[in-house]
Design an enzyme around this catalytic site. Sequence first.
Site, PDB file in Angstrom:
ATOM      1  N   ASP A  12      -1.399  -0.744   6.184  1.00  0.00           N
ATOM      2  CA  ASP A  12      -1.588  -0.267   7.551  1.00  0.00           C
ATOM      3  C   ASP A  12      -2.995   0.213   7.853  1.00  0.00           C
ATOM      4  O   ASP A  12      -3.374   0.339   9.005  1.00  0.00           O
ATOM      5  CB  ASP A  12      -0.601   0.876   7.840  1.00  0.00           C
ATOM      6  CG  ASP A  12      -0.975   2.145   7.086  1.00  0.00           C
ATOM      7  OD1 ASP A  12      -1.389   2.040   5.910  1.00  0.00           O
ATOM      8  OD2 ASP A  12      -0.850   3.241   7.672  1.00  0.00           O
ATOM      9  N   ASP A  55       0.872  -1.171   0.000  1.00  0.00           N
ATOM     10  CA  ASP A  55       0.000   0.000   0.000  1.00  0.00           C
ATOM     11  C   ASP A  55       0.912   1.225   0.000  1.00  0.00           C
ATOM     12  O   ASP A  55       2.053   1.159   0.466  1.00  0.00           O
ATOM     13  CB  ASP A  55      -0.887  -0.017   1.240  1.00  0.00           C
ATOM     14  CG  ASP A  55      -1.706   1.249   1.372  1.00  0.00           C
ATOM     15  OD1 ASP A  55      -2.424   1.587   0.413  1.00  0.00           O
ATOM     16  OD2 ASP A  55      -1.596   1.913   2.418  1.00  0.00           O
TER      17      ASP A  55
END
Length: 843
Positions: A719, A524
């Site tokens: 996250d 990500d």
Amino acid sequence: MGLEREKDGGSALNNSEIDLECGPEILERVVLTVSGLKCGCCETGISKALRQYPAVANSQVNIVLARVEFDLDVSRSSVPAVISYLSKSTGYTYAVHEQPTGQILDLLVADPTDIHHAGRPYGFPSLKTVRIHYDASRIGARDVFEYYQHLAPNQDIRLAQAEPSGSSAVGLEETKRAFSLFIVTLLMTIPVLVFAWSHTRGIIYDHLSLALATIVQAVALEEFVPSGLRTLVHSHLFNMDLLIALSTSMAYVFSVVSYAFLIAGRPLEIGSFFETSTLLTVLILLGRTISEFSRLKAARLVSVRSLQSNYALILEPGGPIGPTREVRQIDARLLQYCDIINVPPHTRIVTDGKVLYGGSEVDESMTTGETVPVAKGLGQYVRAGTINGTGQLIVAITKLPHENSISTIAKMVEDAEFTKPKIQVLADQVAEWFVPVISIIGIVVFLLWMFISHFHYHDDWQRSTMIAITYTIATLIVSCPCAIGLAVPMVVLIAGGVSARYGIIFRDPQKLEVARGITDVVFDKTGTLTSGTLQVIEATFHNDRSDLKAMISGLLENDKHPVARGVVSWLRDETWKDGHNRLYPVTMRDIKSAPGCGVMGVCELNNLEIRAGNPEWLGLSVLDNHDTQLCITIDGEHSATFRLRDTVRPNANSVIQRLLDRGLVVHMISGDGEGAVNDIAHTIGIPKSHTRWRTKPGDKKDYIHDIQCKGGVVLFCGDGTNDSVALKQADVGVHINQGSDVAKSAADVILMTARLYDILILLDLSQAAYTRIMLNFGWSFIYNILAVLMAAGAFVKFRIDPRWAGLGELVSVVPVIIIAFQLRWIDFAQEYRGMEWRQGDEN
């Protein structure tokens, strides 16, 4: 754990005791500690017994930690019934492994009724332990302790000694027990050996040898026969205990027969060999003692809880905060919120807290793997278990010992230790068939040597039988499945502890095996490859509403997304620059989040719907650029646009390059715009063809699924909450700890720091663990092949005497333990520390 649902405690395997028509399943997860385990192959019998119990599912056995975990349908059976059944089936002792969820205080008191009659605070005689559960957020530990001390001033009320964890306590008892049996049998065996090896023959010595050998054999039978017979009857497994009992009994019986012929005046040519049965038993018990000690040592060495300090220096009330303020030492269990502690130089920090005074450098290597001390000063946070340097620190505690960094990491590690890597299935299958195969080999060896001795060497049948028995005993005893049984769990246990010291927590140890086969790494962007601290570089307001900033702040103030945090921080700073003390957010209702898109809500004051998100979601046409853009609409009217810029993590380039050098394919996906994504990808060296932008949570999952369909094994690192489905979809889901709790619960691996190079450590550790598992299997295979051949007499010049065959367990298990412990001697982070980057103040 469902103890309140206790039914009758018999063997719940009986259909009459299990009601199959009790309605839908009600599953509870049960954890039991096991006492009486003797070797690494004990797991097979326990696992089979659990599989045969109808109300039990998803069972896991960890032989190293001496624990069993399973799902129990409490509508069909109860925990006491399962314990009764397991005890009867396997011969081991089981107890519920209690894990208190709140804060507890164990007190030693002479009369527990005084505590009972005292009620609750706030609305050396024979001492007994009283366990008190309390809410640490409402009353402190010292307040509870002092309350009961004042209640009975004449009693010697004190804190009970801190108990070791369940696994350590059981391991310690088993080690003591094995050592005690070894010492007893050794004292009985030494005289027998002296009589036999010194050739001191005489009727009196034979009488003494018989008496001493009988005592040793009684110990052996008590130690090995009951559990062996139970496993044979209930689980239909012929295990190593029964094999040992059979072999030692054969040596003992034939020695007694020889002794009887001697007393009758017709001594056999082969004579008695009491030293064989006694020495066999002693050496087997020595091997068990070493094995138990090694398991205990392994569990303790990797235990993160050992980093917790037992005592703390708290500042007495009154006076300025500083080094001159009076302190007193207390048990760390008596710390409570609002305490301020003194951390002298070169001492371990007791619990998490915030520095109020002083400055120093703190060694965090025991929890992060970093050898370079970290500077800590006013306002910065320190963690439990780390070691203070040369300076003095005054710290306001923010977390109590039961909830600090050490406890959090330890809990995650302990929860993960049950799960087996898939390779363990192979070990279990080999161990299950090992003893039956060795038994058949033993029968073949007996028959071969009996015929060889009689027909080739022309011995009479009596002597041929005695010679065949010696070869058979050696063959049966020297073989050892314990090394196979310990090959995987010992490595997994050590690897889990080693990874925890680097701040890498495997929530699913199966991923320790999977990680070595990774082909694709998907990151990500925001908060993973970038710092996640976005700053507004331009703000454009498209109307002049006086309450616009207050409404935007009200919508975003509780949103944890980095874009929302960046905008709220900018709004507060701008308000202060405009001469206002603070920004007062407008109250919002019906706030809804659209993962990967934005957030919406309704203003309480004017019932206007406010949306904040990316232009595509809002249906706006905004010129794309290299920055992240957040647009605001009020009742569909475009009211504001914020341009935010993130920074790449300083070590991202190096980590990406090292992954590429390993032949891995690196990808980046993000919910951000094309310009921002491609700019970051270009900066860190990820090809544009391996990037995706404007991805919603489902899109991230599909992207990973497409790679897997093409044969890829994917590690995904993220996250945020919108990464949760991708973390689940990936073969290995890695969560950076600074992110959301939702993402953390979906991940297989948690990085307790924000270091990207922990991905490299994870891959290296996975390969190192797999290598050692293979080495353990290789050693187990080579040892058993060679040892059985030597004991069976296949090599003329090299034969294992029955007396020394008992060393088999020791010789086979010790290398397995040493190979596993090698993981602790490797510095996995050594070559990556040049890429070190710290975010500064980490909470």
